[in-house]
Design a protein around this motif. Sequence first.
Motif, PDB file in Angstrom:
ATOM      1  N   ARG A   1     -23.904  14.571 -16.194  1.00 14.62           N
ATOM      2  CA  ARG A   1     -22.411  14.826 -16.052  1.00 14.62           C
ATOM      3  C   ARG A   1     -22.149  16.096 -16.830  1.00 14.62           C
ATOM      4  O   ARG A   1     -21.340  17.182 -16.305  1.00 14.62           O
ATOM      5  N   ALA A   2     -22.419  16.055 -18.194  1.00 18.99           N
ATOM      6  CA  ALA A   2     -21.995  17.244 -18.953  1.00 18.99           C
ATOM      7  C   ALA A   2     -22.707  18.393 -18.547  1.00 18.99           C
ATOM      8  O   ALA A   2     -21.994  19.641 -18.419  1.00 18.99           O
ATOM      9  N   ALA A   3     -24.117  18.374 -18.039  1.00 13.36           N
ATOM     10  CA  ALA A   3     -24.602  19.599 -17.488  1.00 13.36           C
ATOM     11  C   ALA A   3     -23.901  20.048 -16.205  1.00 13.36           C
ATOM     12  O   ALA A   3     -23.874  21.393 -16.028  1.00 13.36           O
ATOM     13  N   GLU A   4     -23.638  19.073 -15.441  1.00 15.08           N
ATOM     14  CA  GLU A   4     -22.730  19.554 -14.154  1.00 15.08           C
ATOM     15  C   GLU A   4     -21.603  20.203 -14.246  1.00 15.08           C
ATOM     16  O   GLU A   4     -21.323  21.277 -13.838  1.00 15.08           O
ATOM     17  N   ILE A   5     -20.716  19.786 -15.528  1.00 10.21           N
ATOM     18  CA  ILE A   5     -19.459  20.346 -16.055  1.00 10.21           C
ATOM     19  C   ILE A   5     -19.724  21.608 -16.471  1.00 10.21           C
ATOM     20  O   ILE A   5     -19.017  22.814 -16.144  1.00 10.21           O
ATOM     21  N   ASP A   6     -20.877  21.837 -17.298  1.00  8.34           N
ATOM     22  CA  ASP A   6     -20.971  23.251 -17.798  1.00  8.34           C
ATOM     23  C   ASP A   6     -21.483  24.215 -16.464  1.00  8.34           C
ATOM     24  O   ASP A   6     -20.936  25.367 -16.775  1.00  8.34           O
ATOM     25  N   HIS A   7     -22.206  23.863 -15.584  1.00  5.92           N
ATOM     26  CA  HIS A   7     -22.457  24.536 -14.498  1.00  5.92           C
ATOM     27  C   HIS A   7     -21.257  24.903 -13.803  1.00  5.92           C
ATOM     28  O   HIS A   7     -21.165  26.424 -13.247  1.00  5.92           O
ATOM     29  N   ARG A   8     -20.407  23.800 -13.537  1.00  5.91           N
ATOM     30  CA  ARG A   8     -19.209  24.312 -12.782  1.00  5.91           C
ATOM     31  C   ARG A   8     -18.285  25.165 -13.490  1.00  5.91           C
ATOM     32  O   ARG A   8     -17.536  26.196 -12.972  1.00  5.91           O
ATOM     33  N   LEU A   9     -18.202  25.108 -14.731  1.00  2.00           N
ATOM     34  CA  LEU A   9     -17.247  25.919 -15.573  1.00  2.00           C
ATOM     35  C   LEU A   9     -17.939  27.556 -15.244  1.00  2.00           C
ATOM     36  O   LEU A   9     -16.984  28.587 -15.209  1.00  2.00           O
ATOM     37  N   VAL A  10     -19.089  27.796 -15.414  1.00  6.40           N
ATOM     38  CA  VAL A  10     -19.619  28.987 -15.249  1.00  6.40           C
ATOM     39  C   VAL A  10     -19.445  29.542 -13.604  1.00  6.40           C
ATOM     40  O   VAL A  10     -18.958  30.586 -13.232  1.00  6.40           O
ATOM     41  N   SER A  11     -19.508  28.762 -12.884  1.00  3.37           N
ATOM     42  CA  SER A  11     -19.635  28.920 -11.472  1.00  3.37           C
ATOM     43  C   SER A  11     -18.326  29.429 -10.949  1.00  3.37           C
ATOM     44  O   SER A  11     -17.788  30.507 -10.197  1.00  3.37           O
ATOM     45  N   LEU A  12     -17.328  28.478 -11.421  1.00  2.00           N
ATOM     46  CA  LEU A  12     -15.725  28.871 -11.016  1.00  2.00           C
ATOM     47  C   LEU A  12     -15.168  29.867 -11.767  1.00  2.00           C
ATOM     48  O   LEU A  12     -14.415  30.684 -11.346  1.00  2.00           O
TER      49      LEU A  12
END
Length: 467
Positions: A272-283
């Motif tokens: 979940r932490a890794a997914e949040i990091d990815h979404r921060l960059v993507s958005l």
Amino acid sequence: MTATPGQPYSPSVPRAHSPRRTLPRTPSGPLRDVLTLMALPLVAALALPAAFAGGGTRRWFGGRAESQRAEAQAAKDAAAAAFYELDTAQRDLRISIETINAVDDSPAARRAVADFAALGSRIDEASHRYINAVDAHDLDRDDLEASTASRARTELTAAKEELDRVKQELDRFADGLGPLLGKAETQLARLAPAVERARQALLGASNALDAVRASHLKADDLAARLAVLSPELTKLNQGAGRHGVPETLERAERVTREAEAIRVEAERLPDRAAEIDHRLVSLRTRAQALTTRSEQVDPILSELRRRFTAACWQDLQRVPDDAAAHVRQAESRLAEARSARAEQRWADATALLSTVRALLNSTDEAVSAAGDRLHRLNAVQKDPQQEIERTRFAIRDAQRLAMAGRNTPDPQHARPLDDAVSRLERAIATLDGRHPDYWHFLTETEAVRQAVARVVGRIREERGTGH
């Protein structure tokens, strides 16, 4: 014997005492007295040879008295055996009743407990009669008269018969307990595994949290949820005897579910932490791209104003300002999401990212709408016939379907199709002016196709073709 479930055996009627002795107490209350009395004829039999050899002191008063004594002793032995059987059956049945009472609170179970208590009163009465008969007659007296022995035999036989009758009632009652007892035993069989599953689930959740902390991730919300389950574990450890079997089963199942949910969330936390990091960059990247795209809306609007009537573009006037405002709002929420991620407030970070995504989606649609409007208006201005033929084809296809297998169409299908034809002709007529409203024309043809599609769907549903 008593009939109260869960209480130790204690006769409810005081026994009468012989002037010469009291019944000796050995391992089981009145039952101990009976077993002692059963042993007395054997002692007397062993003493007979010594008496005939001149070493005894008993005086014998004829064969009839001894015969009556023997018959009375036999009746006494038979009554003692009946008493023992009844006592054993009652004790065994009490365990079953206690099992049912601990597990089942249904009307049938409560009635069974009450019926057992009533049977206990009958058992006490029969036992009282038997004990009185035993205490009333000393069959080892040297001067036992034949009439006394006969009376003892009669009373002991009657006591045995009463014990047998009550035993039969008890047996019939026990036979009727089958369904209730089976249900209770099934729940009891579930109890220990359910409690053990709850304990293991709590242990698994605790271990998962320890692993998360070892990876330098916080899980304060999960730890708080696990702490709430601690009192529940205490109650599980106290056992069903204190809290009841149904309540303990329900508690064990609830603890298992909640602990399993905590464990699963804890194990997913690194992902979940890794997914949040990815979404921060993507958005963040998407917000930057939308900023660039929104800057292109003004030139599109300028072209729309220059070439088409106001009705074709006036609803797009606020797109540039709204897009810029939404992007700024999305960037602000992104900053908040980054702070929540840094503080490992996972739920807050996820919620903020969802807000950012919604803002960017609406902005993307608005920006795309401006470009799409210009593209469609260019196409219809250049060749409106293509849009007209597309709509006419949809109407003709629906008309063929409505006439399939019929000489005349169903009015409820024909009427909306005729209306669609008229509506299309009116839309075509709007193109004849000096400054045609191409956007009105496009929205009208789209509305006609949607109306025709609804008629087609209704026809297929009624005919059951499904396609």
